[in-house]
Motif scaffolding. Structure first.
Motif: not given
Length: 717
Positions: A361-380, A391-393
């Motif tokens: 729940g405390d995820a900020r844009p940078d954490r979203y960005g890291a997760a999105i790029m790693a997942v999109l690069r996964d061939a599966a 959230t307020a964060l």
């Protein structure tokens, strides 16, 4: 509907709609509140780069419009497209006049011109004399944004884009235009076909399938009259782009009397739904699902597979998405170990280390960005759903900007996968909507809606694969090695010679056996005296059934007796049956008695398989739970011939009875391939003998050792 299959007719529509030399409005008006005023206002607002002519006996002064008192005043060959908004009685003469001036396509907004009416028939005759195409009558009009054409009385226009709409409802056309405008979705065209006196679904499926600017085709269907032509056009279109439809009239019952269970079970809506699905069209049940699926089909790149990944800052929302996916086409992606390792440094301690990727729940844009790029690069991973719970964060808009930036970065790396947004909460979504939509990320308000739209992408991919595979297959053979067509023809010839449509049980089983369908050995005893001899060698227990062309459902009237111990008991049962038949139906014909061994298979499932004939789409194949309560349970699936083994197995899987066929506790799984072989055989049967209108195999016993038809009913046309 009398849609043309002539390729030249398609070129006529394409030229007039996508690049006309000029546009004529017959009935254009200055009167506020009139349809003629709304149409000419919309055309002027669209700023088409071609001459616009207005026809009205009264002077019409509008900038950019050339006024004439009648069609005769038009220059020859000045226009390809005309819009007619005048009373029905005057339409045929106007059509003829427009034809003489070289107009090729006429949109008739006027009502009261059904083909059963005098002016309607005259309108169509005039159009045919001049080689013209009619859109309508009784329609909203047409919109072709790329050509600056809004020749309709719809309130909103549309921006150019990749979604084509063909609708039998003008009201639904306006609703979808409003929906598209709110989501910044562009249209290649919107065609209100109205009563479809001439041009209809077949024409426009062909037109938009060939149109390079159309990415997906959307249909609102109320009725189809030329089923085979429609299905051929749909199958051809699906090989090139997705087609999605909503069919109205779900509650409409089949408008005919059925002589078999299969006939009674093949409702008009269900057959149409099965036919559309068979052609590869994605069929949805609600307008919301129609809009959502269309959005994703137009905006997202095609899927390379069916695996969905989820990145979320709320575990509960992700659970809802996973639950929704379990009931729909598609699967949850399994992340590669390298992806998990790449995520570890950017994730908080204790993160999920799996899909869904819960960045907490405390995820900020940078954490979203890291997760999105790693997942999109996964061939599966074939597609990504990004969920944001308020959230307020973290600022909702900033997270949306990060998603769009990641999508752009992934595309620069050559990764082109669908990314879907789900922002929970109205205020949360409102802050992100414009950013995501502009960035090519469709936004949904609930996880279930987002997953349903993803499922439409999966269905589109499956339909494309299936359509291309079907196109590559040779035409289905109707004379497989197991088929004895000589025996089958003899059976049908005997029934015809007797002046009957309904085969008796002996004949029905003989016809099924000719196509390789296992049947229980059955003998015909022409009278009670012959029953004992018919029992010889069959072994007890025995079954005796009455054979009468006037008794359709034998068990309803005591026409079936089971568990008879010997020939004497069988003869007594036959004698009692004959008395009951003569008492209840004095005029009924008695052809004798069917005698067969009683088949006992512990744990076997009673299923049914059959053929019904739809007045629009022709023969359909049905499968489902059998037995006496068949019409009450209504557990069945429908498909169209020709059927391959894979199609038949899919039909079985679409029913509830398939769970029993799969085995349970100490009951082994039934041989589903043997069941599928029966469905394929029925497909061959009806292709070889189109005069077969209904087939009802009920019950068909299925267990681990195979299948056997205990009873059968066949009706000829």
């Amino acid at each position: 509907m009398s849609s043309s299959t002539d390729p030249g007719a398609g070129k006529v529509l394409a030229q007039a709609l996508f690049g006309p030399r000029g546009i004529v409005v017959v009935g254009a008006s200055c009167r506020v509140g009139s349809v003629g005023r709304a149409v000419i206002d919309n055309i002027i607002a669209g700023k088409p780069e071609v001459p616009v002519f207005a026809i009205n006996p009264h002077r019409l002064r509008r900038a950019g419009v050339r006024w004439h008192t009648d069609v005769a005043g038009l220059p020859d060959g000045a226009a390809d497209l005309a819009i007619v908004v005048i009373p029905a009685a005057g339409v045929p003469e106007v059509i003829a006049s427009l034809g003489r001036k070289g107009v090729r396509v006429v949109v008739v907004i006027s009502a009261g011109l059904g083909l059963a009416t005098v002016p309607g028939a005259a309108m169509l005759a005039a159009a045919r004399r001049h080689g013209m195409r009619i859109i309508g009558p009784n329609c909203l009009g047409v919109l072709v944004p790329r050509a600056g054409i809004n020749a309709s009385f719809a309130a909103p226009g549309a921006k150019p884009g990749g979604l084509a709409l063909v609708s039998q409802s003008g009201a639904l056309t306006t609703a979808l235009l409003d929906w598209a405008a709110a989501r910044d979705i562009g249209m290649s065209a919107a065609i209100s076909v109205g009563d479809m006196a001439d041009a209809g679904f077949v024409d426009f499926l062909g037109l938009f399938a060939a149109d390079t600017e159309t990415r997906a085709i959307l249909l609102y269907v109320e009725g189809i009259t030329d089923g085979p032509a429609f299905l051929a056009a749909a199958a051809a279109a699906v090989r090139r782009k997705p087609v999605i439809a909503i069919k109205a009239g779900r509650s409409q019952a089949a408008a005919r009397a059925a002589l078999s269970h299969t006939g009674a079970l093949a409702g008009a809506y269900d057959v149409c739904h099965a036919a559309l699905t068979h052609a590869g069209i994605i069929v949805v049940d609600t307008l919301e699902a129609l809009f959502d699926a269309a959005w994703l089909l137009v905006e997202a790149p095609p899927l390379a597979g069916e695996a969905l990944a989820i990145v979320t800052n709320g575990g509960g929302a992700a659970v809802l998405a996973v639950d929704a996916l379990a009931d729909r086409p598609g699967a949850l992606a399994t992340l590669a170990p390298t992806t998990v390792a790449a995520l570890d440094p950017a994730m908080p301690p204790g993160w999920s280390r799996a899909n869904p990727v819960d960045i907490v729940g405390d995820a900020r844009p940078d954490r979203y960005g890291a997760a999105i790029m790693a997942v999109l690069r996964d061939a599966a991973v074939n597609a990504l759903l990004v969920i944001h719970c308020p959230t307020a964060l973290a600022d909702s808009a900033a997270v949306a900007d990060q998603v769009v930036a990641c999508l752009a970065a992934a595309r620069r790396e050559g990764i082109d996968k669908p990314v879907i947004g789900c922002w929970l909460g109205d205020r949360n979504a409102a802050r992100a909507r414009s950013r995501l939509v502009r960035g090519g990320v469709p936004l949904f308000a609930a996880p279930e809606a987002a997953v349903a739209a993803f499922a439409a992408l999966v269905l589109a991919r499956r339909a494309l694969v299936r359509a291309r595979r079907a196109a590559a297959r040779p035409p289905p053979a109707v004379t497989a090695a197991v088929d004895d067509l000589v025996a089958a023809r003899q059976v049908i010839a005997r029934v015809r010679a007797d002046g009957r449509r309904l085969l008796n049980e002996i004949e029905a089983k003989a016809l099924l056996a000719a196509f390789g369908i296992p049947v229980v050995p059955t003998r015909l005893a022409p009278d009670v005296a012959a029953v004992g001899a018919a029992c010889a060698g069959l072994g007890a227990p025995l079954v005796v059934k009455i054979v009468s062309p006037d008794m359709v459902h034998k068990s309803d009237f005591g026409g079936v007796v089971l568990g008879l111990s010997d020939a004497r008991a069988a003869a007594a049962a036959a004698r009692a049956m004959g008395k009951r038949l003569r008492a209840a139906f004095p005029a009924a014909r008695l052809d004798g008695f069917a005698v067969q061994p009683m088949i006992r298979r512990t744990g076997a499932c009673e299923v049914f398989a059959g053929i019904a004939t739809d007045p629009v789409f022709g023969p359909v194949i049905l499968f489902g739970a059998g037995g006496k309560a068949i019409e009450v349970i209504r557990d069945r699936s429908i498909s169209l011939p020709p059927l391959a083994a894979a199609d038949a197995l899919a039909m079985i899987g679409d029913t509830r009875i398939s769970r029993l066929l799969a085995g349970y506790r100490d009951v082994p799984a039934a041989d589903q391939r043997a069941v599928a072989a029966v469905l394929v055989a029925l497909s061959r049967l009806v292709l070889a003998f189109p005069e077969v209108r209904e087939v009802d195999i009920n019950p068909l016993l299925a267990d681990a050792s195979g299948v056997v038809a205990l009873d059968a009913r066949i009706v000829l046309g």
